[in-house]
Design a protein around this motif. Sequence first.
Motif, PDB file in Angstrom:
ATOM      1  N   VAL A  20       0.351 -12.218  28.042  1.00  0.00           N
ATOM      2  CA  VAL A  20       0.619 -13.504  27.406  1.00  0.00           C
ATOM      3  C   VAL A  20      -0.104 -13.586  26.068  1.00  0.00           C
ATOM      4  N   MET A  21      -1.362 -13.175  26.068  1.00  0.00           N
ATOM      5  CA  MET A  21      -2.144 -13.237  24.835  1.00  0.00           C
ATOM      6  C   MET A  21      -1.563 -12.317  23.769  1.00  0.00           C
ATOM      7  N   ALA A  75      -9.357  -0.919  14.848  1.00  0.00           N
ATOM      8  CA  ALA A  75      -9.795  -2.141  15.528  1.00  0.00           C
ATOM      9  C   ALA A  75     -11.083  -1.865  16.294  1.00  0.00           C
ATOM     10  N   PRO A  76     -12.027  -2.799  16.341  1.00  0.00           N
ATOM     11  CA  PRO A  76     -13.300  -2.550  17.030  1.00  0.00           C
ATOM     12  C   PRO A  76     -13.172  -2.346  18.537  1.00  0.00           C
ATOM     13  N   VAL A  77     -12.006  -2.649  19.110  1.00  0.00           N
ATOM     14  CA  VAL A  77     -11.779  -2.402  20.533  1.00  0.00           C
ATOM     15  C   VAL A  77     -10.807  -1.255  20.764  1.00  0.00           C
ATOM     16  N   ALA A 137      -5.615  -7.522  21.075  1.00  0.00           N
ATOM     17  CA  ALA A 137      -5.249  -8.507  20.064  1.00  0.00           C
ATOM     18  C   ALA A 137      -6.527  -9.051  19.465  1.00  0.00           C
ATOM     19  N   GLY A 138      -6.470  -9.402  18.189  1.00  0.00           N
ATOM     20  CA  GLY A 138      -7.684  -9.893  17.559  1.00  0.00           C
ATOM     21  C   GLY A 138      -7.417 -10.528  16.215  1.00  0.00           C
ATOM     22  N   TYR A 182     -11.926 -10.195  19.234  1.00  0.00           N
ATOM     23  CA  TYR A 182     -10.914  -9.296  19.783  1.00  0.00           C
ATOM     24  C   TYR A 182     -10.972  -9.295  21.305  1.00  0.00           C
ATOM     25  N   TYR A 183      -9.816  -9.006  21.884  1.00  0.00           N
ATOM     26  CA  TYR A 183      -9.710  -8.816  23.334  1.00  0.00           C
ATOM     27  C   TYR A 183      -8.911  -7.540  23.578  1.00  0.00           C
ATOM     28  N   SER A 184      -9.344  -6.746  24.542  1.00  0.00           N
ATOM     29  CA  SER A 184      -8.583  -5.545  24.886  1.00  0.00           C
ATOM     30  C   SER A 184      -8.623  -5.319  26.386  1.00  0.00           C
ATOM     31  N   LYS A 185      -7.605  -4.630  26.866  1.00  0.00           N
ATOM     32  CA  LYS A 185      -7.560  -4.221  28.268  1.00  0.00           C
ATOM     33  C   LYS A 185      -7.017  -2.802  28.338  1.00  0.00           C
TER      34      LYS A 185
END
Length: 423
Positions: free
Chosen positions: A3-4, A144-146, A201-202, A216-219
């Motif tokens: 979703v994000m 990206a940092p992630v 995403a970030g 940022y968020y990552s999985k």
Amino acid sequence: MRVMKWSMIALAVSAGTSQFAMASSQDDSKGFVEDSTFSINTRLLNFGRDFRNNDSGKSRVNETGLGFNGLYQSGFTQGTVGVGVDVIGLLGIKLDSGKGRSGTGLFPTGSDGRSEDQYSKGGGAVKFRISDTVLKIGDQYTTAPVFATDDSRLLPEVAQGTSIVSNEIKGLKLEAGHFTGITAQAQSYRDSLHLPEANFAGAVYAFTPELTGSLYYSKVEDYWRKIYANVNYTHALSDKQSFAVDFNIYDTKSDGLGLQRAEKDNTTKLDNRAFSLQGAYTYDAHTFTLAYQKVTGDGDYGYGVDGGGTIFLANSVARSDFNAEDEKSWQARYDLNMATFGVPGLSFMTRYVSGSGANTGTTSNGKEWERDIEAKYVIQSGPAKDLSLRVRQATYRSSDGVYYGSASIDELRLIAQYPLNIL
């Protein structure tokens, strides 16, 4: 995360037709061929490590290689939706090695323990641009940092997937990515890091010309999820003086099969925070830096499968990252820019990092330290303009051999790099 991810993409694309975009990069497009660029970066690298007091393996590794990194970037076709391509071509050639000296990470290693004479890899990506938003599908470098590909050896890592970057709103950068593979630095076969799937995403926002922040968020499927934040502030005190403050933090938790593996093997489940705070003061040619870094919670700060460059922490230096469970570390650094003294292009750097309190499984108070010295010169004019010559020396010591398999390492890198812009 799904979703994000898609809400971020929707925001980036919709911004292209919003009131914020008065003029855009796509409006200024000259064409697929007219805006094309082609560059080849040549890197000559001698990499040596002396493993002192190492009774369980090699006492020394040393290899020399020549790497070619070719990158063709087309322009975008004209119109509302611009279309283009990027092509990456990489070649690594062994110049000096030996079975007893292999293992530097510069080349693939055969079944006989010898480094291969040469290796190559490459790929391409198709890209689309609407206004100031670019969607890219295929092989690419990431920062990206992630999710960041590494370029610390002869040839860089290359990621395979989809990314979108939007700069529609002044001062705001939005980006997201979906990746399913990474080709390692010293390998030529795709997805040699065995990445199952990574989504992130970030955003990066400039609040003022001096203050920026990012989130940022990552999985990474079957490994972990990460949240990253950064605040950076830079202020000029005068024409010759300035200071800067940089804060980074990661929050990491095991996820999916990564959590199940930890429970099954009775190993540590990642649930930690890793942060660093760095301050730098510049006076004329001199820059003095102090940094503090700490890891709290369960497990080390984990990265690698999501890119060898995915550690935007101050004390991630030449040899060690100082990222063990419960470890705290500090750094003192000094930089000298000789342009002030009439020698433009010449610079020096030295730093010392000390870590303690590391929980490594065999000790709860592991200690390590590293000292780095670097000299670099970039030729300013003439036929060899932009050729850089660099010497990097690192001395590393730890309280036991649990760090990288050796308690004492002396490292030397000799690097000559020449970027050639053909188009």
